[in-house]
Scaffold this active site. Structure first.
Site, PDB file in Angstrom:
ATOM      1  N   ASN A 209       0.857  -1.197   0.000  1.00 59.53           N
ATOM      2  CA  ASN A 209       0.000   0.000   0.000  1.00 59.53           C
ATOM      3  C   ASN A 209       0.884   1.235   0.000  1.00 59.53           C
ATOM      4  O   ASN A 209       2.110   1.127  -0.043  1.00 59.53           O
ATOM      5  CB  ASN A 209      -0.955  -0.033   1.206  1.00 59.53           C
ATOM      6  CG  ASN A 209      -0.167  -0.104   2.505  1.00 59.53           C
ATOM      7  OD1 ASN A 209       0.550   0.833   2.850  1.00 59.53           O
ATOM      8  ND2 ASN A 209      -0.276  -1.219   3.215  1.00 59.53           N
ATOM      9  N   ASP A 278      -4.183  -6.702   4.834  1.00 62.72           N
ATOM     10  CA  ASP A 278      -5.179  -7.623   5.402  1.00 62.72           C
ATOM     11  C   ASP A 278      -5.082  -9.009   4.761  1.00 62.72           C
ATOM     12  O   ASP A 278      -5.486  -9.999   5.356  1.00 62.72           O
ATOM     13  CB  ASP A 278      -6.589  -7.064   5.175  1.00 62.72           C
ATOM     14  CG  ASP A 278      -6.846  -5.870   6.090  1.00 62.72           C
ATOM     15  OD1 ASP A 278      -6.460  -5.950   7.268  1.00 62.72           O
ATOM     16  OD2 ASP A 278      -7.408  -4.859   5.614  1.00 62.72           O
ATOM     17  N   LYS A 288      10.338 -16.522 -10.308  1.00 60.47           N
ATOM     18  CA  LYS A 288       9.570 -15.444 -10.939  1.00 60.47           C
ATOM     19  C   LYS A 288       8.451 -16.036 -11.811  1.00 60.47           C
ATOM     20  O   LYS A 288       8.728 -16.924 -12.634  1.00 60.47           O
ATOM     21  CB  LYS A 288      10.513 -14.586 -11.788  1.00 60.47           C
ATOM     22  CG  LYS A 288       9.817 -13.421 -12.430  1.00 60.47           C
ATOM     23  CD  LYS A 288      10.773 -12.579 -13.249  1.00 60.47           C
ATOM     24  CE  LYS A 288       9.995 -11.506 -13.974  1.00 60.47           C
ATOM     25  NZ  LYS A 288      10.828 -10.748 -14.903  1.00 60.47           N
ATOM     26  N   PHE A 323      -5.097   2.860  14.681  1.00 54.30           N
ATOM     27  CA  PHE A 323      -5.397   3.852  13.658  1.00 54.30           C
ATOM     28  C   PHE A 323      -6.474   3.267  12.747  1.00 54.30           C
ATOM     29  O   PHE A 323      -6.645   2.047  12.700  1.00 54.30           O
ATOM     30  CB  PHE A 323      -4.144   4.148  12.812  1.00 54.30           C
ATOM     31  CG  PHE A 323      -3.321   5.301  13.316  1.00 54.30           C
ATOM     32  CD1 PHE A 323      -2.613   5.197  14.496  1.00 54.30           C
ATOM     33  CD2 PHE A 323      -3.268   6.497  12.600  1.00 54.30           C
ATOM     34  CE1 PHE A 323      -1.839   6.258  14.960  1.00 54.30           C
ATOM     35  CE2 PHE A 323      -2.505   7.567  13.046  1.00 54.30           C
ATOM     36  CZ  PHE A 323      -1.792   7.449  14.231  1.00 54.30           C
ATOM     37  N   LYS A 337     -14.027  -0.254  14.781  1.00 55.28           N
ATOM     38  CA  LYS A 337     -12.689  -0.846  15.016  1.00 55.28           C
ATOM     39  C   LYS A 337     -12.250  -0.657  16.462  1.00 55.28           C
ATOM     40  O   LYS A 337     -11.675  -1.554  17.074  1.00 55.28           O
ATOM     41  CB  LYS A 337     -11.654  -0.209  14.076  1.00 55.28           C
ATOM     42  CG  LYS A 337     -11.729  -0.771  12.675  1.00 55.28           C
ATOM     43  CD  LYS A 337     -10.772  -0.116  11.702  1.00 55.28           C
ATOM     44  CE  LYS A 337     -11.079  -0.653  10.288  1.00 55.28           C
ATOM     45  NZ  LYS A 337     -10.503   0.132   9.224  1.00 55.28           N
ATOM     46  N   LYS A 341     -11.620  -4.106  18.451  1.00 57.21           N
ATOM     47  CA  LYS A 341     -10.210  -4.423  18.711  1.00 57.21           C
ATOM     48  C   LYS A 341      -9.787  -4.030  20.128  1.00 57.21           C
ATOM     49  O   LYS A 341      -8.618  -4.052  20.468  1.00 57.21           O
ATOM     50  CB  LYS A 341      -9.327  -3.758  17.651  1.00 57.21           C
ATOM     51  CG  LYS A 341      -9.707  -4.197  16.223  1.00 57.21           C
ATOM     52  CD  LYS A 341      -8.665  -3.841  15.182  1.00 57.21           C
ATOM     53  CE  LYS A 341      -9.147  -4.152  13.765  1.00 57.21           C
ATOM     54  NZ  LYS A 341      -8.088  -4.100  12.757  1.00 57.21           N
TER      55      LYS A 341
HETATM   56  O1  PMT Z   1       2.642   6.144   6.666  1.00 51.62           O
HETATM   57  P1  PMT Z   1       2.044   7.453   6.190  1.00 51.62           P
HETATM   58  O2  PMT Z   1       2.285   7.701   4.720  1.00 51.62           O
HETATM   59  O3  PMT Z   1       2.443   8.626   7.035  1.00 51.62           O
HETATM   60  O4  PMT Z   1       0.457   7.303   6.326  1.00 51.62           O
HETATM   61  C1  PMT Z   1      -0.107   7.226   7.598  1.00 51.62           C
HETATM   62  C2  PMT Z   1      -1.246   6.198   7.641  1.00 51.62           C
HETATM   63  C3  PMT Z   1      -2.369   6.652   6.739  1.00 51.62           C
HETATM   64  C4  PMT Z   1      -0.748   4.815   7.199  1.00 51.62           C
HETATM   65  C5  PMT Z   1      -1.732   6.137   9.142  1.00 51.62           C
HETATM   66  O5  PMT Z   1      -2.160   7.397   9.534  1.00 51.62           O
HETATM   67  C6  PMT Z   1      -2.854   5.120   9.313  1.00 51.62           C
HETATM   68  O6  PMT Z   1      -4.026   5.437   9.186  1.00 51.62           O
HETATM   69  N1  PMT Z   1      -2.508   3.863   9.624  1.00 51.62           N
HETATM   70  C7  PMT Z   1      -3.462   2.736   9.701  1.00 51.62           C
HETATM   71  C8  PMT Z   1      -3.791   2.290   8.316  1.00 51.62           C
HETATM   72  C9  PMT Z   1      -4.640   1.054   8.302  1.00 51.62           C
HETATM   73  O7  PMT Z   1      -4.144   0.017   7.964  1.00 51.62           O
HETATM   74  O8  PMT Z   1      -5.824   1.178   8.784  1.00 51.62           O
HETATM   75  P2  PMT Z   1      -6.881  -0.067   8.872  1.00 51.62           P
HETATM   76  O9  PMT Z   1      -8.163   0.624   9.092  1.00 51.62           O
HETATM   77  O10 PMT Z   1      -6.719  -0.972   7.720  1.00 51.62           O
HETATM   78  O11 PMT Z   1      -6.409  -0.848  10.172  1.00 51.62           O
HETATM   79  C10 PMT Z   1      -6.928  -0.546  11.463  1.00 51.62           C
HETATM   80  C11 PMT Z   1      -5.877  -0.793  12.533  1.00 51.62           C
HETATM   81  O12 PMT Z   1      -5.605  -2.198  12.612  1.00 51.62           O
HETATM   82  C12 PMT Z   1      -4.560  -0.123  12.287  1.00 51.62           C
HETATM   83  O13 PMT Z   1      -4.051   0.307  13.550  1.00 51.62           O
HETATM   84  C13 PMT Z   1      -3.670  -1.239  11.729  1.00 51.62           C
HETATM   85  O14 PMT Z   1      -2.293  -1.049  12.074  1.00 51.62           O
HETATM   86  C14 PMT Z   1      -4.243  -2.452  12.430  1.00 51.62           C
HETATM   87  N2  PMT Z   1      -4.131  -3.709  11.660  1.00 51.62           N
HETATM   88  C15 PMT Z   1      -4.772  -3.842  10.464  1.00 51.62           C
HETATM   89  C16 PMT Z   1      -4.703  -5.047   9.790  1.00 51.62           C
HETATM   90  C17 PMT Z   1      -3.981  -6.129  10.354  1.00 51.62           C
HETATM   91  N3  PMT Z   1      -3.879  -7.278   9.740  1.00 51.62           N
HETATM   92  N4  PMT Z   1      -3.365  -5.952  11.530  1.00 51.62           N
HETATM   93  C18 PMT Z   1      -3.424  -4.781  12.193  1.00 51.62           C
HETATM   94  O15 PMT Z   1      -2.868  -4.630  13.272  1.00 51.62           O
END
Ligand code: PMT
Length: 399
Positions: A209, A278, A288, A323, A337, A341
């Site tokens: 991403n 995810d 490859k 986040f 979330k 979580k």
């Molecule tokens: O890195 P930058 O360019 O500065 O950008 C910042 C950011 C946009 C990446 C940051 O501000 C941000 O929003 N990070 C979380 C992005 C994200 O993956 O969000 P989500 O809604 O998909 O996940 C929710 C939370 O679960 C997040 O805390 C993530 O770290 C966590 N997660 C998600 C999937 C997974 N398999 N395991 C996790 O722990």
């Protein structure tokens, strides 16, 4: 850098590293600080006062009895004006004088009069530095709350190799900024995740991403600046490790899962700013993958949800901050979330908001708390967002 508007009294004492103080003066001024340079007579043998006058835009003061200025008791007025007092390079001589209260020139008299935090960056021959008397004097200064920036080791101007080099300008700037920063995270262990994950399709391709890591690195940098012991678990980024931060590099979501879960128990605060994949390809090809004219369908399988796992196993007293990056229904999705979580706080940001999200130096966030309350600070630099996040986490800890 948080030195804009601060008055930095920079004392240059007589060692070969005095020339490096010119770069420090320039970088401090570029950071918006008002730099007032004091020199000992012996420092002027190594570099001319006019160099510092040109770089700082202020008169360089050398002699206590200099009469060529508007009347004021200058060592007292400078001592009072200082937000931070820096001695770089600091010779064994000024360190000894400071430890014993000797005031016989402009630098030592002003130092004795100041109430500002004092940063000392020793630079000298290894033998002089390692001498027990110098070490004892440094211990005396540490015990009085002086901030000592350890010298670097390497080739010294005298031909010896060892400890005694004045550290580079970024290290000095970090030490100065830290001296004027409240150490309210001191004693806390903070783990931050940052950046993207990469999920390999084959040895040359991956799914990922757009996360640059800037938000997570800002969090790690501010936590370390505020005194925390910081571990940064980072996906692949082009960013430099912030000062004082222990960085653990990972590639995939499963790597991040292992790196975070194995360290989680020891942490007081965990902030998950990483954009974790995810899904990963169900199969990773060993070689490859060759293209053909057929359409390619890739089967994906779910990655573990690290944040959810942390929430399930949160130990008492530990704070968990997630986040959420969304493109629609930001608050509803983020609230969901937060609840699912088991986070104490969730930072929601939307790709649709200007200046927010991936790759930007700023972020626009809404903070959601477990008690249902919310807060939306104005768009601001990611470092400021990081500070707001730690302020709120400290408030939650206090409650
Ligand atoms: O890195 P930058 O360019 O500065 O950008 C910042 C950011 C946009 C990446 C940051 O501000 C941000 O929003 N990070 C979380 C992005 C994200 O993956 O969000 P989500 O809604 O998909 O996940 C929710 C939370 O679960 C997040 O805390 C993530 O770290 C966590 N997660 C998600 C999937 C997974 N398999 N395991 C996790 O722990």
């Amino acid at each position: 850098m948080r030195l804009a508007g601060k008055t930095v009294v920079l004392c240059v004492t007589g060692g070969i590293a005095a020339y490096k103080a010119a770069d420090l003066t320039s970088k401090l001024r570029q950071a918006g600080a008002d730099v007032r340079v004091l020199m000992t007579e012996s420092a002027t043998q190594f570099i001319a006062p006019i160099t510092f006058e040109t770089l700082s835009g202020n008169r360089t003061v050398v002699d206590t009895f200099d009469r060529n200025f508007a009347w004021e008791v200058e060592h007292i007025s400078l001592a009072k004006a200082a937000d931070v007092f820096v001695i770089a390079p600091a010779t064994a001589n000024i360190i000894a004088k400071a430890a014993h209260g000797i005031a016989d020139d402009m630098v030592s008299t002003t130092l004795l009069a100041t109430r500002a935090p004092v940063v000392v960056a020793p630079a000298m021959n290894t033998g002089m530095y390692d001498n027990p008397v110098t070490q004892q004097n440094l211990d005396t200064l540490r015990a009085r709350g002086f901030h000592i920036i350890e010298p670097a080791a390497g080739h010294l101007a005298c031909g010896d190799t060892g400890r005694g080099k004045l550290p580079d300008t970024p290290t000095l700037l970090h030490g100065i900024e830290r001296a004027v920063t409240k150490q309210d995270l001191q004693g806390l262990r903070v783990l931050v995740t940052a950046g993207p994950t990469q999920e390999a399709l084959d040895p040359v391709r991956f799914l990922s991403n757009h996360s640059s890591g800037k938000m997570g690195y800002a969090l790690a940098a501010r936590a370390a600046m505020r005194g925390a012991q910081v571990t940064l678990v980072s996906g692949p980024t082009a960013l430099q490790t912030p000062y004082g931060v222990t960085r653990v590099d990972i590639t995939s979501a499963r790597d991040m899962y292992d790196a975070v879960l194995s360290r989680a128990d020891a942490q007081d605060i965990i902030v998950k700013a990483a954009a974790v994949g995810d899904y990963r390809p169900a199969q990773t090809a060993d070689e490859k993958m060759k293209k053909s004219d057929d359409e390619l369908t890739v089967a994906l399988t779910r990655n573990p949800d690290i944040l959810a796992e942390l929430g399930r196993n949160k130990r008492p007293g530990q704070l968990l901050c997630g986040f959420a990056m969304e493109t629609q229904n930001l608050i509803e999705n983020a609230a969901d979330k937060l609840r699912r979580k088991h986070c104490d706080m969730l930072v929601a940001n939307s790709l649709r908001d200007k200046g927010a999200g991936f790759g930007t130096d700023t972020n626009a966030v809404t903070l959601l708390f477990a008690d249902g309350s919310r807060e939306t600070p104005p768009l601001c630099p990611k470092e400021d967002v990081a500070d707001i996040i730690f302020d709120r986490l400290l408030a939650l800890r206090a409650n």
